[in-house]
Design a protein around this motif. Structure first.
Motif, PDB file in Angstrom:
ATOM      1  N   THR B  37     131.997  73.469  40.518  1.00 30.78           N
ATOM      2  CA  THR B  37     131.596  73.625  41.920  1.00 30.78           C
ATOM      3  C   THR B  37     132.741  73.255  42.847  1.00 30.78           C
ATOM      4  O   THR B  37     133.521  72.353  42.547  1.00 30.78           O
ATOM      5  N   GLY B  38     132.774  73.955  43.964  1.00 32.25           N
ATOM      6  CA  GLY B  38     133.736  73.625  45.009  1.00 32.25           C
ATOM      7  C   GLY B  38     135.166  74.020  44.719  1.00 32.25           C
ATOM      8  O   GLY B  38     136.081  73.624  45.438  1.00 32.25           O
ATOM      9  N   LEU B  39     135.358  74.831  43.684  1.00 36.44           N
ATOM     10  CA  LEU B  39     136.719  75.244  43.327  1.00 36.44           C
ATOM     11  C   LEU B  39     137.358  76.038  44.473  1.00 36.44           C
ATOM     12  O   LEU B  39     136.750  76.954  45.023  1.00 36.44           O
ATOM     13  N   ARG B  40     138.593  75.696  44.788  1.00 29.11           N
ATOM     14  CA  ARG B  40     139.309  76.372  45.863  1.00 29.11           C
ATOM     15  C   ARG B  40     140.440  77.192  45.255  1.00 29.11           C
ATOM     16  O   ARG B  40     141.322  76.651  44.581  1.00 29.11           O
ATOM     17  N   ILE B  41     140.366  78.484  45.486  1.00 34.22           N
ATOM     18  CA  ILE B  41     141.324  79.408  44.877  1.00 34.22           C
ATOM     19  C   ILE B  41     142.174  80.046  45.963  1.00 34.22           C
ATOM     20  O   ILE B  41     141.642  80.622  46.906  1.00 34.22           O
ATOM     21  N   LEU B  42     143.476  79.950  45.814  1.00 38.97           N
ATOM     22  CA  LEU B  42     144.401  80.518  46.801  1.00 38.97           C
ATOM     23  C   LEU B  42     145.212  81.648  46.172  1.00 38.97           C
ATOM     24  O   LEU B  42     145.819  81.463  45.114  1.00 38.97           O
ATOM     25  N   PHE B  43     145.223  82.786  46.819  1.00 42.19           N
ATOM     26  CA  PHE B  43     146.036  83.925  46.386  1.00 42.19           C
ATOM     27  C   PHE B  43     147.254  84.021  47.298  1.00 42.19           C
ATOM     28  O   PHE B  43     147.111  84.135  48.511  1.00 42.19           O
ATOM     29  N   GLN B  44     148.422  84.005  46.682  1.00 42.85           N
ATOM     30  CA  GLN B  44     149.661  84.086  47.439  1.00 42.85           C
ATOM     31  C   GLN B  44     150.509  85.259  46.944  1.00 42.85           C
ATOM     32  O   GLN B  44     150.453  85.617  45.767  1.00 42.85           O
ATOM     33  N   GLY B  45     151.278  85.819  47.852  1.00 44.89           N
ATOM     34  CA  GLY B  45     152.131  86.921  47.437  1.00 44.89           C
ATOM     35  C   GLY B  45     152.597  87.774  48.596  1.00 44.89           C
ATOM     36  O   GLY B  45     152.717  87.308  49.731  1.00 44.89           O
ATOM     37  N   ASP B  46     152.850  89.052  48.263  1.00 48.23           N
ATOM     38  CA  ASP B  46     153.400  90.005  49.225  1.00 48.23           C
ATOM     39  C   ASP B  46     152.334  91.037  49.611  1.00 48.23           C
ATOM     40  O   ASP B  46     151.145  90.727  49.665  1.00 48.23           O
ATOM     41  N   SER B  47     152.771  92.282  49.859  1.00 52.25           N
ATOM     42  CA  SER B  47     151.839  93.301  50.341  1.00 52.25           C
ATOM     43  C   SER B  47     150.745  93.646  49.339  1.00 52.25           C
ATOM     44  O   SER B  47     149.653  94.043  49.728  1.00 52.25           O
ATOM     45  N   GLY B  80     129.988  86.874  44.369  1.00 50.79           N
ATOM     46  CA  GLY B  80     128.703  87.514  44.099  1.00 50.79           C
ATOM     47  C   GLY B  80     128.085  87.024  42.802  1.00 50.79           C
ATOM     48  O   GLY B  80     126.869  86.922  42.691  1.00 50.79           O
ATOM     49  N   GLY B  81     128.925  86.700  41.850  1.00 49.26           N
ATOM     50  CA  GLY B  81     128.421  86.303  40.535  1.00 49.26           C
ATOM     51  C   GLY B  81     128.154  84.820  40.377  1.00 49.26           C
ATOM     52  O   GLY B  81     127.516  84.412  39.413  1.00 49.26           O
ATOM     53  N   ASN B  82     128.627  84.034  41.323  1.00 53.73           N
ATOM     54  CA  ASN B  82     128.497  82.577  41.186  1.00 53.73           C
ATOM     55  C   ASN B  82     128.098  81.920  42.507  1.00 53.73           C
ATOM     56  O   ASN B  82     128.840  81.112  43.067  1.00 53.73           O
ATOM     57  N   PRO B  83     126.916  82.289  43.013  1.00 55.96           N
ATOM     58  CA  PRO B  83     126.547  81.864  44.369  1.00 55.96           C
ATOM     59  C   PRO B  83     126.342  80.359  44.519  1.00 55.96           C
ATOM     60  O   PRO B  83     126.420  79.844  45.620  1.00 55.96           O
ATOM     61  N   GLU B  84     126.074  79.664  43.415  1.00 54.82           N
ATOM     62  CA  GLU B  84     125.823  78.230  43.545  1.00 54.82           C
ATOM     63  C   GLU B  84     127.085  77.403  43.309  1.00 54.82           C
ATOM     64  O   GLU B  84     127.041  76.179  43.356  1.00 54.82           O
ATOM     65  N   ALA B  85     128.200  78.075  43.045  1.00 55.74           N
ATOM     66  CA  ALA B  85     129.420  77.340  42.696  1.00 55.74           C
ATOM     67  C   ALA B  85     130.192  76.860  43.917  1.00 55.74           C
ATOM     68  O   ALA B  85     131.129  76.081  43.784  1.00 55.74           O
ATOM     69  N   ASN B  86     129.797  77.327  45.086  1.00 61.05           N
ATOM     70  CA  ASN B  86     130.501  76.917  46.310  1.00 61.05           C
ATOM     71  C   ASN B  86     132.003  77.181  46.218  1.00 61.05           C
ATOM     72  O   ASN B  86     132.823  76.376  46.649  1.00 61.05           O
ATOM     73  N   LEU B  87     132.352  78.312  45.626  1.00 60.48           N
ATOM     74  CA  LEU B  87     133.755  78.700  45.512  1.00 60.48           C
ATOM     75  C   LEU B  87     134.353  78.973  46.882  1.00 60.48           C
ATOM     76  O   LEU B  87     133.664  79.463  47.777  1.00 60.48           O
ATOM     77  N   GLN B  88     135.630  78.690  47.025  1.00 61.56           N
ATOM     78  CA  GLN B  88     136.326  79.022  48.263  1.00 61.56           C
ATOM     79  C   GLN B  88     137.578  79.830  47.924  1.00 61.56           C
ATOM     80  O   GLN B  88     138.475  79.328  47.253  1.00 61.56           O
ATOM     81  N   CYS B  89     137.588  81.069  48.397  1.00 64.65           N
ATOM     82  CA  CYS B  89     138.729  81.950  48.133  1.00 64.65           C
ATOM     83  C   CYS B  89     139.534  82.155  49.416  1.00 64.65           C
ATOM     84  O   CYS B  89     138.961  82.424  50.477  1.00 64.65           O
ATOM     85  N   PHE B  90     140.843  82.061  49.287  1.00 59.85           N
ATOM     86  CA  PHE B  90     141.748  82.295  50.415  1.00 59.85           C
ATOM     87  C   PHE B  90     142.807  83.312  50.013  1.00 59.85           C
ATOM     88  O   PHE B  90     143.347  83.234  48.908  1.00 59.85           O
ATOM     89  N   ASN B  91     143.115  84.218  50.908  1.00 60.44           N
ATOM     90  CA  ASN B  91     144.231  85.136  50.705  1.00 60.44           C
ATOM     91  C   ASN B  91     145.315  84.810  51.734  1.00 60.44           C
ATOM     92  O   ASN B  91     145.044  84.765  52.931  1.00 60.44           O
ATOM     93  N   ARG B  92     146.509  84.544  51.264  1.00 62.47           N
ATOM     94  CA  ARG B  92     147.632  84.282  52.166  1.00 62.47           C
ATOM     95  C   ARG B  92     148.839  85.154  51.817  1.00 62.47           C
ATOM     96  O   ARG B  92     149.987  84.780  52.088  1.00 62.47           O
ATOM     97  N   GLY B  93     148.591  86.301  51.189  1.00 65.24           N
ATOM     98  CA  GLY B  93     149.675  87.238  50.949  1.00 65.24           C
ATOM     99  C   GLY B  93     150.186  87.815  52.254  1.00 65.24           C
ATOM    100  O   GLY B  93     149.398  88.073  53.160  1.00 65.24           O
ATOM    101  N   ILE B  94     151.484  88.015  52.352  1.00 60.07           N
ATOM    102  CA  ILE B  94     152.055  88.673  53.536  1.00 60.07           C
ATOM    103  C   ILE B  94     153.025  89.768  53.091  1.00 60.07           C
ATOM    104  O   ILE B  94     153.968  89.524  52.317  1.00 60.07           O
ATOM    105  N   SER B  95     152.761  90.934  53.616  1.00 58.17           N
ATOM    106  CA  SER B  95     153.519  92.135  53.290  1.00 58.17           C
ATOM    107  C   SER B  95     155.025  91.918  53.458  1.00 58.17           C
ATOM    108  O   SER B  95     155.469  91.341  54.444  1.00 58.17           O
ATOM    109  N   GLY B  96     155.779  92.378  52.473  1.00 55.05           N
ATOM    110  CA  GLY B  96     157.242  92.327  52.563  1.00 55.05           C
ATOM    111  C   GLY B  96     157.874  91.036  52.073  1.00 55.05           C
ATOM    112  O   GLY B  96     159.102  90.964  51.940  1.00 55.05           O
ATOM    113  N   HIS B  97     157.053  90.042  51.789  1.00 54.90           N
ATOM    114  CA  HIS B  97     157.636  88.734  51.481  1.00 54.90           C
ATOM    115  C   HIS B  97     158.274  88.634  50.099  1.00 54.90           C
ATOM    116  O   HIS B  97     157.855  89.278  49.148  1.00 54.90           O
TER     117      HIS B  97
END
Lengths: 249, 249
Positions: B37-47, B80-97
């Protein structure tokens, strides 16, 4: 399915269990069905289907043309999982539309596309726009217009396979109040129409109602009408299940 | 995983086979892992990660903030598959980086977010922008910068779980020519860095290479760099497989 035609095509695509021998199938289960080659799937509806799609990119399988909702999620899984099937997915949902507005653009946005599978989700605006005084309708008008649309469709495309999504209103959504009790009539009408035309019926309303046991409306469908990506995932799963059933029949 | 902390949380979410007893899990297999529960997932990258996301909608699980690529597809399935897990997803990809541009914004776009799982896909521009004369780099610079970034990350977030995606160039894509043979060095460097930092490694380049046996580059990744929704589906499947492995470890 009009299997005979497909069987004479380039061949049937075998599908396999996810994580099994082939990575190339979204369809699950040991007796997963085959997906006919060249199948053309059309998604029709209102804003839930539209989901902000780039309407200028209206070609088959156009990424931005799928929008950012359940259609995109379904198309990504179908296309990614069945690369040899030559599937063609089209999204022609338009925000705000009611049944009569589908009828107005049916020649170009359905009949001319000659879909093998036609998936329709329509009805929430047929009710919602009455609450706002922007539209004067009724369950009878909705049901009559819907049946007429499908009759016309079946006449022009006798072999089309129909999939009708239940219009839904998610309790606890910010736009949903007591006035929405009367929306039940529209859901029941959609189900009657589906039966009448031997269409697959996807019980979205019940699916969202059940999902509320796991997370609140804000998680699945903040305003009660437009699903989040988590809500769209539920729709995708349910749609693919019915689609799989259809491919087996 | 730092399981101990999670085990003292509200409880672990059991997952189940798709189409099995519970509709609420994307994770497959009979011994599917639990998602803390409460797992925080960050996606980093480019475009490829950015994928046209609405950068103003930078909150956890913000639909438009996920973009229209593999991150959206992963987040939709996970949420959608884990509604009780309180997952937190973030996208911080920026094009060209390139790697050094991640480093420039790392405090705000990684460390301050305190991710439990950090997924990085970076490197194609470190090579591509050299071909265009817009950048002067090398494999050694890429590898050194990447390792330094991860060292800094591990120092600030010692418990973070790393997932590194292999940068890829899909043969047959419109932007790919013979000059791209030298890109192999960058892929190998990314794999070395992953090993050095005990990160999960997702072999995207090989996945796309294998997929070409089933459909051409245009189907998976038209320009060879930016995947179609079908290509993003392959990335999602591979990412979830590694994520599942990580949750089990």
């Amino acid at each position: 399915m009009h299997r005979r035609r497909f069987l004479t095509d380039a061949g049937l695509i075998s599908t396999a269990v996810l994580g099994g021998t082939s990575a190339f199938s979204r369809l699950n289960g040991e007796d997963a069905p085959t997906v006919p080659t060249g199948l053309r799937i059309l998604f029709q509806g209102d804003s839930i289907t539209d989901a902000g799609r780039n309407r200028g990119n209206y070609y088959a399988n156009a990424d931005s043309g799928m929008g950012g909702g359940y259609v995109y999620q379904i198309a990504a899984d179908l296309l990614g999982g069945n690369p040899e099937a030559n599937l063609q997915c089209f999204n022609r949902g338009i925000s705000g539309h009611k049944v009569f507005q589908l009828a107005d653009r049916w020649d170009l946005d359905c009949l001319a596309l000659k879909p093998d599978v036609l998936s329709i989700l329509i009805g929430v605006n047929d009710y919602w726009h009455m609450l706002g005084g922007r539209y004067d309708g009724s369950v009878a008008v909705y049901e009559g217009d819907f049946a007429e649309l499908l009759e016309q469709t079946k006449k022009a495309l006798p072999e089309v396979q129909l999939m009708i999504g239940e219009p839904f209103a998610v309790a606890g959504g910010t736009a949903i109040d007591d006035q929405w009790d009367a929306f039940d009539g529209y859901r029941a009408a959609a189900e009657r129409v589906a039966k009448e035309f031997d269409a697959a019926f996807i019980p979205y309303h019940q699916i969202f109602a059940d999902a509320l046991a796991h997370a609140p409306a804000d998680y699945w469908c903040p305003d009660g009408v437009h699903p989040s990506m988590a809500g769209a995932h539920l729709m995708k799963e349910a749609w693919l299940k019915e689609f799989e059933r259809l491919m087996k029949s």
